[in-house]
Design an enzyme around this catalytic site. Structure first.
Site, PDB file in Angstrom:
ATOM      1  N   ARG A  24      41.335 -15.299  21.107  1.00 10.08           N
ATOM      2  CA  ARG A  24      40.206 -14.136  21.002  1.00 10.08           C
ATOM      3  C   ARG A  24      40.590 -12.918  20.277  1.00 10.08           C
ATOM      4  NH1 ARG A  24      38.396 -18.180  23.132  1.00 10.08           N
ATOM      5  NH2 ARG A  24      36.869 -18.237  24.600  1.00 10.08           N
TER       6      ARG A  24
ATOM      7  N   CYS B  64      31.919 -14.551  28.544  1.00 13.87           N
ATOM      8  CA  CYS B  64      32.970 -14.178  29.471  1.00 13.87           C
ATOM      9  C   CYS B  64      33.208 -12.488  29.176  1.00 13.87           C
ATOM     10  CB  CYS B  64      34.247 -14.994  29.174  1.00 13.87           C
ATOM     11  SG  CYS B  64      34.117 -16.703  30.079  1.00 13.87           S
TER      12      CYS B  64
ATOM     13  N   GLU C  49      36.976  -8.936  27.144  1.00 14.85           N
ATOM     14  CA  GLU C  49      36.731  -9.928  26.158  1.00 14.85           C
ATOM     15  C   GLU C  49      35.493  -9.439  25.512  1.00 14.85           C
ATOM     16  OE1 GLU C  49      35.819 -13.575  24.017  1.00 14.85           O
ATOM     17  OE2 GLU C  49      34.591 -12.615  25.429  1.00 14.85           O
TER      18      GLU C  49
HETATM   19  N1  EPU Z   1      36.179 -21.443  37.877  1.00 18.24           N
HETATM   20  C1  EPU Z   1      36.264 -21.198  39.165  1.00 18.24           C
HETATM   21  N2  EPU Z   1      34.974 -20.482  39.389  1.00 18.24           N
HETATM   22  C2  EPU Z   1      34.342 -19.985  38.642  1.00 18.24           C
HETATM   23  C3  EPU Z   1      34.521 -20.288  37.133  1.00 18.24           C
HETATM   24  C4  EPU Z   1      35.653 -21.022  36.810  1.00 18.24           C
HETATM   25  O1  EPU Z   1      37.075 -21.553  39.950  1.00 18.24           O
HETATM   26  O2  EPU Z   1      33.386 -19.221  38.790  1.00 18.24           O
HETATM   27  C5  EPU Z   1      37.718 -22.411  37.452  1.00 18.24           C
HETATM   28  C6  EPU Z   1      36.963 -23.639  36.924  1.00 18.24           C
HETATM   29  O3  EPU Z   1      36.658 -24.744  37.857  1.00 18.24           O
HETATM   30  C7  EPU Z   1      38.222 -24.029  36.108  1.00 18.24           C
HETATM   31  C8  EPU Z   1      38.696 -22.671  35.501  1.00 18.24           C
HETATM   32  O4  EPU Z   1      38.250 -21.855  36.445  1.00 18.24           O
HETATM   33  O5  EPU Z   1      39.111 -24.867  36.841  1.00 18.24           O
HETATM   34  C9  EPU Z   1      38.586 -22.587  34.055  1.00 18.24           C
HETATM   35  O6  EPU Z   1      37.025 -22.345  33.912  1.00 18.24           O
HETATM   36  P1  EPU Z   1      36.064 -22.767  32.766  1.00 18.24           P
HETATM   37  O7  EPU Z   1      36.580 -24.218  32.330  1.00 18.24           O
HETATM   38  O8  EPU Z   1      34.943 -22.642  32.993  1.00 18.24           O
HETATM   39  O9  EPU Z   1      36.983 -21.878  31.417  1.00 18.24           O
HETATM   40  P2  EPU Z   1      37.203 -20.491  31.508  1.00 18.24           P
HETATM   41  O10 EPU Z   1      38.542 -20.313  30.981  1.00 18.24           O
HETATM   42  O11 EPU Z   1      36.387 -19.699  32.471  1.00 18.24           O
HETATM   43  C10 EPU Z   1      36.985 -20.446  28.815  1.00 18.24           C
HETATM   44  C11 EPU Z   1      36.301 -19.262  27.874  1.00 18.24           C
HETATM   45  C12 EPU Z   1      35.042 -19.816  27.691  1.00 18.24           C
HETATM   46  C13 EPU Z   1      34.794 -21.259  26.978  1.00 18.24           C
HETATM   47  C14 EPU Z   1      35.232 -22.147  28.268  1.00 18.24           C
HETATM   48  C15 EPU Z   1      35.261 -23.690  27.529  1.00 18.24           C
HETATM   49  C16 EPU Z   1      37.727 -17.349  27.833  1.00 18.24           C
HETATM   50  C17 EPU Z   1      37.822 -16.062  28.674  1.00 18.24           C
HETATM   51  N3  EPU Z   1      36.474 -18.190  28.425  1.00 18.24           N
HETATM   52  O12 EPU Z   1      36.438 -20.182  30.061  1.00 18.24           O
HETATM   53  O13 EPU Z   1      34.423 -18.734  26.495  1.00 18.24           O
HETATM   54  O14 EPU Z   1      33.307 -21.357  26.782  1.00 18.24           O
HETATM   55  O15 EPU Z   1      36.675 -21.846  28.332  1.00 18.24           O
HETATM   56  O16 EPU Z   1      36.031 -23.632  26.852  1.00 18.24           O
HETATM   57  O17 EPU Z   1      38.475 -17.664  27.237  1.00 18.24           O
HETATM   58  C18 EPU Z   1      33.664 -16.828  26.019  1.00 18.24           C
HETATM   59  O18 EPU Z   1      34.518 -16.696  25.151  1.00 18.24           O
HETATM   60  O19 EPU Z   1      32.707 -15.861  26.269  1.00 18.24           O
HETATM   61  C19 EPU Z   1      33.557 -17.803  26.747  1.00 18.24           C
HETATM   62  C20 EPU Z   1      32.625 -18.058  27.783  1.00 18.24           C
END
Ligand code: EPU
Length: 302
Positions: free
Chosen positions: A177, A226, A296
């Site tokens: 990012r 995010c 972010e």
């Molecule tokens: N999780 C929870 N509770 C929640 C949300 C997530 O426990 O409310 C847990 C999930 O179960 C999982 C872990 O946290 O084990 C990671 O969650 P997720 O797979 O949704 O990925 P993320 O790290 O929260 C990132 C990116 C997203 C992107 C997704 C999919 C960042 C800040 N976010 O989210 O990007 O869509 O991976 O690759 O890097 C964005 O950039 O705006 C964005 C949404």
């Protein structure tokens, strides 16, 4: 900020810039939050140096807007004008494995268009809203993919040289990012090199990513994706969820019940509501986990 000087207004028309007075940025951002200012729509890239010289000479501060999908804009009358590229037609031209894409192109449509022509690689980004220029500047990523991996050349307006320049992919650093572009550089066009893949196969990848996204993110609601970056080796969403903060609200700004790192505008949230919610959540995470979450979302506060 309003441009009222008739000499500036006349010069804008001369350099093919459309002036939309008193535009609400709430209408141009996915969060549906933001005050009012003049919007300058740029029809020809080559006029950018003239436009920026004109604005500087008249002490008119400016900001560049892409698709407005990762942006939190302040309330009220804003102290800068906003510049935006007009999307040309066509906005994607293919040449073998190379896609020549205008920065104003919609990211999802561009990926779909390339897929239909058997060019893949970016399936994971399909549900990411916004323009190609915005995705490029932030190095948008999802499901193990990032746009930077496919960049071969970028055409941009360089604030430092006040000129339009071409950079090769190797001259740009693409991190999580984050990119090496300066904050006031403006993305104009990009050449992506995409791997050949049959449309059917790409479609399957797209379907899987869409399904994952639908099941974990609040897609129908007003958000900027995010809010916080994930700290190294951890997940901001999981930490906020573990603290039981889903549903926490300030006014109509609310931590999503579906994904705790998405903050939604559940009605008529102001920028201040959202900023206060962000500060509150950051403080709580800091207290419990000793981690200071970094935004972010890009904040343009007046
Ligand atoms: N999780 C929870 N509770 C929640 C949300 C997530 O426990 O409310 C847990 C999930 O179960 C999982 C872990 O946290 O084990 C990671 O969650 P997720 O797979 O949704 O990925 P993320 O790290 O929260 C990132 C990116 C997203 C992107 C997704 C999919 C960042 C800040 N976010 O989210 O990007 O869509 O991976 O690759 O890097 C964005 O950039 O705006 C964005 C949404």
């Amino acid at each position: 900020m309003r441009i009222r000087d008739p000499r500036i207004v006349a010069k804008l028309a001369e350099i093919h810039v459309e002036l939309r007075q008193g535009t609400s940025l709430a209408d141009l951002t996915s969060l549906g939050i933001g005050g009012t200012t003049d919007l300058l729509r740029i029809k020809k890239h080559e006029n950018l140096p003239d436009l920026l010289n004109l604005l500087d000479a008249n002490h008119v501060p400016h900001k560049f807007l892409g698709g407005g999908s990762n942006l939190l804009v302040g309330d009220g009358e804003l102290p800068w004008v906003v510049l935006q590229l007009v999307r040309p037609e066509p906005d994607v031209v293919l040449d073998g494995n190379f896609a020549h894409v205008d920065a104003a192109a919609d990211l999802g449509r561009m990926i779909t268009f390339c897929a239909k022509n058997d060019l893949g690689g970016m399936e994971g980004l399909i549900g990411v809203p916004g323009t190609v220029g915005g995705a490029l500047r932030m190095n948008a990523g999802a499901y193990g993919m990032q746009i930077g991996s496919y960049v071969r050349e970028v055409k941009l307006y360089r604030a430092a040289s006040r000129q339009i320049e071409i950079l090769r992919g190797e001259q740009i650093s693409f991190e999580y990012r984050h990119t090496s572009f300066a904050p006031d550089d403006m993305m104009l066009a990009v050449i992506l090199e995409l791997p050949s893949k049959p449309f059917k196969e790409i479609l399957q990848g797209i379907r899987i990513c869409n399904e994952k996204r639908r099941s974990s993110q609040p897609l129908g609601q007003k958000s900027a994706g995010c809010i916080f970056k994930n700290p190294p080796g951890a997940s901001a969403g999981r930490m906020i969820d573990e603290l039981g903060l889903k549903g926490l609200s300030v006014g109509d700004a609310r931590v999503s019940d579906r994904h705790a790192n998405f903050f939604v505008n559940a009605g008529h949230a102001s920028a201040n509501d959202m900023l206060n919610l962000i500060a509150d959540v950051r403080e709580r995470v800091q207290k419990t986990y000793g981690v200071s979450l970094e935004n972010e979302v890009v904040v343009w506060n007046a």
